[in-house]
Write an enzyme that holds these catalytic residues in place. Structure first.
Site, PDB file in Angstrom:
ATOM      1  N   SER A 263      -4.826   0.565  -5.016  1.00  0.00           N
ATOM      2  CA  SER A 263      -3.752   1.547  -5.108  1.00  0.00           C
ATOM      3  C   SER A 263      -2.683   0.997  -6.040  1.00  0.00           C
ATOM      4  O   SER A 263      -2.780  -0.145  -6.501  1.00  0.00           O
ATOM      5  CB  SER A 263      -3.157   1.813  -3.727  1.00  0.00           C
ATOM      6  OG  SER A 263      -2.365   0.699  -3.352  1.00  0.00           O
ATOM      7  N   LYS A 264      -1.672   1.809  -6.281  1.00  0.00           N
ATOM      8  CA  LYS A 264      -0.585   1.416  -7.186  1.00  0.00           C
ATOM      9  C   LYS A 264       0.048   0.088  -6.782  1.00  0.00           C
ATOM     10  O   LYS A 264       0.565  -0.644  -7.609  1.00  0.00           O
ATOM     11  CB  LYS A 264       0.500   2.506  -7.193  1.00  0.00           C
ATOM     12  CG  LYS A 264       0.017   3.794  -7.828  1.00  0.00           C
ATOM     13  CD  LYS A 264       0.961   4.244  -8.937  1.00  0.00           C
ATOM     14  CE  LYS A 264       0.360   5.317  -9.807  1.00  0.00           C
ATOM     15  NZ  LYS A 264       0.156   6.598  -9.111  1.00  0.00           N
ATOM     16  N   ARG A 265      -0.007  -0.180  -5.478  1.00  0.00           N
ATOM     17  CA  ARG A 265       0.520  -1.424  -4.950  1.00  0.00           C
ATOM     18  C   ARG A 265      -0.059  -2.656  -5.676  1.00  0.00           C
ATOM     19  O   ARG A 265       0.565  -3.692  -5.775  1.00  0.00           O
ATOM     20  CB  ARG A 265       0.084  -1.500  -3.473  1.00  0.00           C
ATOM     21  CG  ARG A 265       1.113  -1.866  -2.496  1.00  0.00           C
ATOM     22  CD  ARG A 265       0.677  -1.626  -1.052  1.00  0.00           C
ATOM     23  NE  ARG A 265      -0.736  -1.622  -0.755  1.00  0.00           N
ATOM     24  CZ  ARG A 265      -1.489  -2.705  -0.597  1.00  0.00           C
ATOM     25  NH1 ARG A 265      -0.977  -3.902  -0.733  1.00  0.00           N
ATOM     26  NH2 ARG A 265      -2.766  -2.580  -0.295  1.00  0.00           N
ATOM     27  N   GLY A 267      -0.777  -2.870  -8.724  1.00  0.00           N
ATOM     28  CA  GLY A 267      -0.437  -2.901 -10.149  1.00  0.00           C
ATOM     29  C   GLY A 267      -1.009  -1.664 -10.822  1.00  0.00           C
ATOM     30  O   GLY A 267      -1.275  -0.666 -10.157  1.00  0.00           O
TER      31      GLY A 267
END
Ligand code: GLU
Length: 509
Positions: A263-265, A267
């Protein structure tokens, strides 16, 4: 449009709700490789019926991202094809017609329940600890009750009826032989009657995907594992319509290095972000191909042609794959290190413009740039790193050298100072070398005159001309710096003599 003799037809079906995600790109690549391996057809179909989230801008971005990856499609929204349109929002009449057929076959019915009523039913089921399946209220309506509501223009959705096993025209227990995951089974009881067309006339994903895959004669559905649970419903729709189910292959999830779903977490997750950061498209395709697939010869760095030649679904791993940006960068480096400098130049130049080191592109600069790119590329993992690697060519600030802790100890040493003085004198007398032979002659003279050798000689020499204690070989850097001063458009690059003199001045010699 060429007619393709291979029966293999696969599709990539993005929902245009943002940039192409690395997971979507991997699915697209597997489809593309499979099609090309079999000499089949690769189709792009845009699934844009989620009107709240789909945008035309996103469709354009996703198609651009696919083009950047080099995945040419044979049929699609922009190129057309025998099954056009390839945008679901333009295919509503087809879903309507198939919905009508299911209605006539009594495999579907009009459901007049409002969202609030359905929500209340779901809550009640939850309290009573029953599965939240639809309670069949509208399935039980009599023909006259239905007629009455239709005449009153009551809004309705079209709902699929999952038959009971004893009275079924087809079995609602489903077993598929997934080409990646093997046998997967669902029992009838796990499913309630589900919506095919919402009251606003838009089809649900499960319905449109079946209508389109059938109409487009898709032979193999290769898609993300998250759609596996949808397959039960889809197979029932195929059965109700008497249609053949395509082969199915569900590609495993992609995880971050901490093994949580990517996920965006973690990067950047969009293909475009990696492109912007200087990943080459060939490296991106190579890396994503390795996410869950391996080449039979164990190769990790391979051309797309190699992947096309050997790609098969039986080498696709059912276990989740880990997306590791460091490995991507390593792989990208492998491509950069062997790329010829002229082909890298077009990527590097924009960074140099951005850094303010280049203003206008002239043919004279190209040859010098190619030499410079070639000199530094060994240490590069992604294109954006060319800026840091080339800084020593374009910038030289004695102040920065003296502010740097390590360099500040090298420069003032008596032997280093003496060497720099000898160097300045030599460069004045002989001119700075412009090739390897000239550099070796310089190094020999410096050795003679200073009595220094090895690190004691080369470290101060390096610091004096590059302002850094590391970087590409001096035999390449020194001629590059000297030659830059002859090149139109590179006047800002200080030649070696000016560098040494300014450093000596800065330490008061
Ligand atoms: N539109 C779906 C998605 O973006 C594709 C589903 C499918 O391939 O069946 O996930």
């Amino acid at each position: 449009m060429t007619t393709n003799p291979s029966p293999v037809r696969v599709r990539f079906a993005p929902s245009p709700t943002g940039h192409l995600h690395v997971g979507g790109a991997r699915t697209a690549i597997f489809n593309w490789l499979f099609a090309r391996h079999h000499g089949g057809t690769f189709i792009v179909r845009v699934e844009d019926t989620d009107q709240a989230r789909s945008t035309v801008e996103s469709e354009a971005m996703v198609l651009d991202d696919l083009r950047w990856l080099g995945l040419q499609w044979d049929e699609g929204p922009d190129v057309g094809g025998p099954h056009a349109p390839y945008r679901q929002s333009e295919r509503l009449s087809m879903y309507g017609a198939t919905g009508q057929r299911l209605l006539e076959l009594r495999h579907a019915y009009r459901c007049f329940c409002s969202e609030e009523m359905l929500e209340a039913k779901r809550k009640k089921a939850e309290v009573e600890k029953r599965p939240p399946h639809y309670d069949l209220t509208c399935w039980r309506l009599s023909p006259s009750e239905i007629e009455e509501r239709v005449a009153a223009h009551a809004p309705f959705a079209l709902r699929f009826h999952v038959p009971k096993n004893d009275d079924a025209p087809f079995s609602a227990d489903v077993t598929i032989h997934d080409l990646i995951r093997g046998e997967v089974t669902w029992k009838r009881e796990s499913l309630g009657d589900f919506i095919l067309v919402r009251s606003d006339g838009l089809p649900t994903y499960n319905f449109s995907v079946v209508v389109d895959d059938h109409d487009m004669q898709i032979t193999h559905v290769i898609r993300a594992e998250e759609h596996l649970t949808n397959t039960h419903r889809q197979v029932l729709i195929y059965r109700a319509l008497g249609w053949e189910v395509p082969e199915l292959a569900h590609v495993s999830l992609i995880l971050g290095t901490d093994r949580a779903k990517l996920s965006k977490r973690h990067g950047a997750t969009s293909v475009a972000a990696y492109a912007d950061d200087g990943i080459l498209s060939e490296a991106m395709v190579n890396y994503l191909t390795l996410l869950g697939w391996s080449s039979p010869d164990g190769a990790e760095v391979f051309s797309i042609e190699h992947a096309v030649a050997v790609f098969a679904l039986d080498r696709v791993n059912a276990a989740p794959a880990v997306f590791d940006p460091h490995k991507l960068e390593w792989l990208n480096g492998q491509y950069i290190h062997v790329a010829d400098p002229a082909s890298l130049r077009k990527y590097v130049v924009p960074y140099l413009y951005n850094a303010g080191w280049l203003r206008e592109e002239t043919p004279d600069v190209d040859a010098w740039l190619d030499e410079a790119i070639d000199a530094v590329k060994k240490g590069i993992g992604k294109l954006s790193q060319f800026v840091a690697a080339m800084r020593l060519l374009f910038e030289f600030e004695p102040r920065h050298v003296l502010e740097n802790e390590t360099l500040a100890t090298v420069v003032p040493e008596p032997s280093a100072k003496a060497l720099m003085q000898i160097l300045a004198k030599d460069l004045t007398e002989h001119g700075a070398p412009v090739d390897a032979a000239g550099y070796h002659a310089l190094a020999d003279r410096l050795k003679q005159a200073s009595g220094l050798k090895g690190k004691a000689l080369f470290m101060p020499l390096r610091v004096a001309v590059t302002g850094s204690d590391h970087g590409p070989e001096l035999v390449r850097v020194i001629p590059l710096l000297e030659k830059a001063s002859y090149v139109r458009g590179l006047a800002a690059v200080l030649p070696p003599l000016a560098r040494v003199e300014s450093l000596l001045a800065a330490i008061g010699v």
